[in-house]
Design a protein around this motif. Structure first.
Motif, PDB file in Angstrom:
ATOM      1  N   UNK A 146      -5.775   9.720  -1.390  1.00 37.81           N
ATOM      2  CA  UNK A 146      -6.756  10.231  -0.432  1.00 37.81           C
ATOM      3  C   UNK A 146      -6.115  11.231   0.526  1.00 37.81           C
ATOM      4  N   UNK A 147      -4.869  10.931   0.956  1.00 32.37           N
ATOM      5  CA  UNK A 147      -4.184  11.799   1.920  1.00 32.37           C
ATOM      6  C   UNK A 147      -3.668  13.075   1.257  1.00 32.37           C
ATOM      7  N   UNK A 148      -3.428  13.001  -0.039  1.00 36.43           N
ATOM      8  CA  UNK A 148      -2.910  14.166  -0.747  1.00 36.43           C
ATOM      9  C   UNK A 148      -1.437  14.409  -0.497  1.00 36.43           C
ATOM     10  N   UNK A 149      -0.729  13.381  -0.032  1.00 37.06           N
ATOM     11  CA  UNK A 149       0.697  13.519   0.257  1.00 37.06           C
ATOM     12  C   UNK A 149       1.301  12.129   0.395  1.00 37.06           C
ATOM     13  N   UNK A 150       2.610  12.016   0.209  1.00 36.75           N
ATOM     14  CA  UNK A 150       3.249  10.690   0.317  1.00 36.75           C
ATOM     15  C   UNK A 150       3.218  10.162   1.750  1.00 36.75           C
ATOM     16  N   UNK A 151       3.027   8.852   1.853  1.00 36.72           N
ATOM     17  CA  UNK A 151       2.961   8.209   3.168  1.00 36.72           C
ATOM     18  C   UNK A 151       4.141   7.265   3.388  1.00 36.72           C
ATOM     19  N   UNK A 152       4.762   6.804   2.289  1.00 35.32           N
ATOM     20  CA  UNK A 152       5.929   5.929   2.416  1.00 35.32           C
ATOM     21  C   UNK A 152       7.037   6.428   1.490  1.00 35.32           C
ATOM     22  N   UNK A 153       8.257   6.121   1.873  1.00 33.81           N
ATOM     23  CA  UNK A 153       9.415   6.370   1.013  1.00 33.81           C
ATOM     24  C   UNK A 153       9.936   5.021   0.555  1.00 33.81           C
ATOM     25  N   UNK A 154       9.932   4.786  -0.758  1.00 35.06           N
ATOM     26  CA  UNK A 154      10.380   3.511  -1.308  1.00 35.06           C
ATOM     27  C   UNK A 154      11.910   3.532  -1.443  1.00 35.06           C
ATOM     28  N   UNK A 155      12.567   2.550  -0.886  1.00 34.81           N
ATOM     29  CA  UNK A 155      14.017   2.449  -0.912  1.00 34.81           C
ATOM     30  C   UNK A 155      14.418   1.094  -1.485  1.00 34.81           C
ATOM     31  N   UNK A 156      15.696   0.945  -1.841  1.00 36.41           N
ATOM     32  CA  UNK A 156      16.119  -0.329  -2.450  1.00 36.41           C
ATOM     33  C   UNK A 156      15.834  -1.533  -1.559  1.00 36.41           C
ATOM     34  N   UNK A 157      15.910  -1.371  -0.248  1.00 41.30           N
ATOM     35  CA  UNK A 157      15.705  -2.515   0.652  1.00 41.30           C
ATOM     36  C   UNK A 157      14.441  -2.360   1.510  1.00 41.30           C
ATOM     37  N   UNK A 158      13.394  -1.853   0.905  1.00 46.17           N
ATOM     38  CA  UNK A 158      12.154  -1.753   1.647  1.00 46.17           C
ATOM     39  C   UNK A 158      11.575  -0.363   1.606  1.00 46.17           C
ATOM     40  N   UNK A 159      10.713  -0.080   2.575  1.00 54.48           N
ATOM     41  CA  UNK A 159      10.067   1.228   2.634  1.00 54.48           C
ATOM     42  C   UNK A 159      10.135   1.747   4.064  1.00 54.48           C
ATOM     43  N   UNK A 160      10.101   3.056   4.189  1.00 57.12           N
ATOM     44  CA  UNK A 160       9.963   3.690   5.501  1.00 57.12           C
ATOM     45  C   UNK A 160       8.783   4.662   5.435  1.00 57.12           C
ATOM     46  N   UNK A 161       8.242   4.967   6.579  1.00 56.77           N
ATOM     47  CA  UNK A 161       7.091   5.865   6.630  1.00 56.77           C
ATOM     48  C   UNK A 161       7.538   7.315   6.641  1.00 56.77           C
ATOM     49  N   UNK A 162       6.783   8.149   5.970  1.00 61.06           N
ATOM     50  CA  UNK A 162       6.979   9.589   6.103  1.00 61.06           C
ATOM     51  C   UNK A 162       6.312  10.034   7.405  1.00 61.06           C
ATOM     52  N   UNK A 163       6.478  11.299   7.739  1.00 61.42           N
ATOM     53  CA  UNK A 163       5.822  11.823   8.941  1.00 61.42           C
ATOM     54  C   UNK A 163       4.308  11.657   8.825  1.00 61.42           C
ATOM     55  N   UNK A 164       3.763  11.914   7.621  1.00 60.54           N
ATOM     56  CA  UNK A 164       2.325  11.744   7.404  1.00 60.54           C
ATOM     57  C   UNK A 164       1.938  10.268   7.514  1.00 60.54           C
ATOM     58  N   UNK A 165       2.796   9.389   7.008  1.00 63.84           N
ATOM     59  CA  UNK A 165       2.531   7.955   7.093  1.00 63.84           C
ATOM     60  C   UNK A 165       2.463   7.485   8.530  1.00 63.84           C
ATOM     61  N   UNK A 166       3.399   8.006   9.370  1.00 61.18           N
ATOM     62  CA  UNK A 166       3.391   7.616  10.784  1.00 61.18           C
ATOM     63  C   UNK A 166       2.097   8.088  11.473  1.00 61.18           C
ATOM     64  N   UNK A 167       1.598   9.264  11.089  1.00 59.89           N
ATOM     65  CA  UNK A 167       0.343   9.768  11.668  1.00 59.89           C
ATOM     66  C   UNK A 167      -0.822   8.866  11.277  1.00 59.89           C
ATOM     67  N   UNK A 168      -0.855   8.454  10.013  1.00 54.24           N
ATOM     68  CA  UNK A 168      -1.951   7.565   9.565  1.00 54.24           C
ATOM     69  C   UNK A 168      -1.875   6.229  10.303  1.00 54.24           C
ATOM     70  N   UNK A 169      -0.672   5.689  10.427  1.00 56.73           N
ATOM     71  CA  UNK A 169      -0.514   4.399  11.112  1.00 56.73           C
ATOM     72  C   UNK A 169      -0.938   4.501  12.576  1.00 56.73           C
ATOM     73  N   UNK A 170      -0.607   5.619  13.214  1.00 61.80           N
ATOM     74  CA  UNK A 170      -0.988   5.786  14.616  1.00 61.80           C
ATOM     75  C   UNK A 170      -2.517   5.708  14.788  1.00 61.80           C
ATOM     76  N   UNK A 171      -3.242   6.378  13.908  1.00 59.84           N
ATOM     77  CA  UNK A 171      -4.709   6.345  13.980  1.00 59.84           C
ATOM     78  C   UNK A 171      -5.247   4.973  13.550  1.00 59.84           C
ATOM     79  N   UNK A 172      -4.594   4.389  12.554  1.00 58.36           N
ATOM     80  CA  UNK A 172      -5.042   3.072  12.083  1.00 58.36           C
ATOM     81  C   UNK A 172      -4.872   2.009  13.169  1.00 58.36           C
ATOM     82  N   UNK A 173      -3.800   2.123  13.940  1.00 54.36           N
ATOM     83  CA  UNK A 173      -3.603   1.154  15.033  1.00 54.36           C
ATOM     84  C   UNK A 173      -4.675   1.297  16.112  1.00 54.36           C
TER      85      UNK A 173
END
Length: 304
Positions: free
Chosen positions: A42-69
């Motif tokens: 839906x966003x048309x871009x990655x929102x998380x970066x998958x890493x061996x020990x979890x995930x971190x948010x991309x800049x776009x992911x942080x923007x979505x989370x800010x509005x979602x909160x």
């Protein structure tokens, strides 16, 4: 964007991994991954970066989370406010009433409601019977206490649901010096030659006309009063007699007499609670409705 998926991303961000987020949500890891993937589509871009020990948010992911909160806080605030309203700790109730009720048992009902639910904002609108219907239809009031004739046409209750509180008899008012003043009962047919005073209202006139018609005559109206107190004044000076509801006798002049039994069929009206048909009352409306039923029936019992 799908709000539910945005809120899933919030949980992922807080948990730090898809596995931990799945445990908090009671989902499978694959279900969480699917939700995030669809949100990224839906966003048309990655929102998380998958890493061996979890995930971190991309800049776009942080923007979505800010509005979602912000959405999450709004939903929580809505839940809390609904709980306050349900518990009658806040909210507004707009009640419609007719003057004869305002001047009789409504004050007792208001006092009881405020004692039990002091934090609810209670607003009262007084109007004649026809005005009550308009206020309900226009959604300017939530609940009303009004009156209805025993015989109704279909337009009288269109869009309105009613519940009977009590039936109220009409009584006869005559001047203190009238030849009927000392009588306890009177027959309607004995009043065929009397001039009548009515309160200006098609529905009030209809009650009188129905009673007179049953006795075989049509009433002669000599004065149309703007209020029941004005009707009492005109009765006192001999302009005519009046058939009035019992509720209107809260302030009775000393120079008129009340004949409480009109035979063979005393005209009555129904005092009812009215609300919009098919709609559920708010918790405050339901509470006030119960109090009005109690206060009205207590008043009726006290009249004998």
């Amino acid at each position: 964007m799908d709000i539910r998926r945005m809120l899933v991303l919030v949980v992922v961000a807080r948990a730090g991994s898809l596995t931990a987020a799945a445990a908090r949500l009671n989902y499978t890891v694959s279900a969480v991954s699917q939700q995030i993937g669809q949100l990224e589509d839906e966003a048309g871009q990655p929102l998380v970066e998958r890493r061996p020990r979890g995930v971190t948010l991309t800049e776009s992911g942080r923007a979505v989370v800010r509005h979602a909160e912000q959405i999450e806080r709004a939903v929580q605030a809505a839940h809390e406010e609904l709980e306050e309203i349900a518990g009658l700790r806040t909210g507004t109730l707009r009640l419609g009433t007719i003057p004869t009720v305002t001047e009789s048992f409504l004050p007792a009902a208001i006092a009881a409601f405020r004692e039990r639910h002091p934090r609810v904002d209670l607003r009262i609108h007084s109007a004649q019977r026809s005005g009550i219907g308009h206020l309900l239809e226009a959604r300017e009031i939530d609940l009303a206490i009004t009156w209805m004739r025993e015989v109704q046409d279909t337009s009288d209750t269109a869009g309105t649901s009613t519940e009977l509180i009590f039936r109220e008899p009409n009584v006869l008012l005559v001047p203190a010096g009238h030849e009927l003043a000392q009588r306890r009962t009177v027959k309607m047919e004995d009043l065929r030659h009397e001039p009548w005073i009515i309160r200006t209202s098609p529905n009030v006139l209809a009650v009188l006309e129905e009673a007179c018609e049953a006795a075989g005559f049509a009433p002669i109206v000599s004065f149309e009063a703007r209020s029941y107190q004005e009707a009492q004044a005109m009765v006192a000076v001999g302009m005519g007699i009046a058939l009035v509801p019992q509720l209107s006798l809260y302030s009775l002049r000393e120079d008129i007499a009340v004949i409480s039994a009109v035979t063979p069929r005393p005209p009555t009206r129904r005092i009812v609670l009215a609300r919009r048909r098919g709609e559920r009352l708010s918790p405050a409306g339901a509470a006030m409705g119960q109090i009005l039923m109690e206060a009205g029936r207590a008043w009726k019992a006290a009249q004998g």
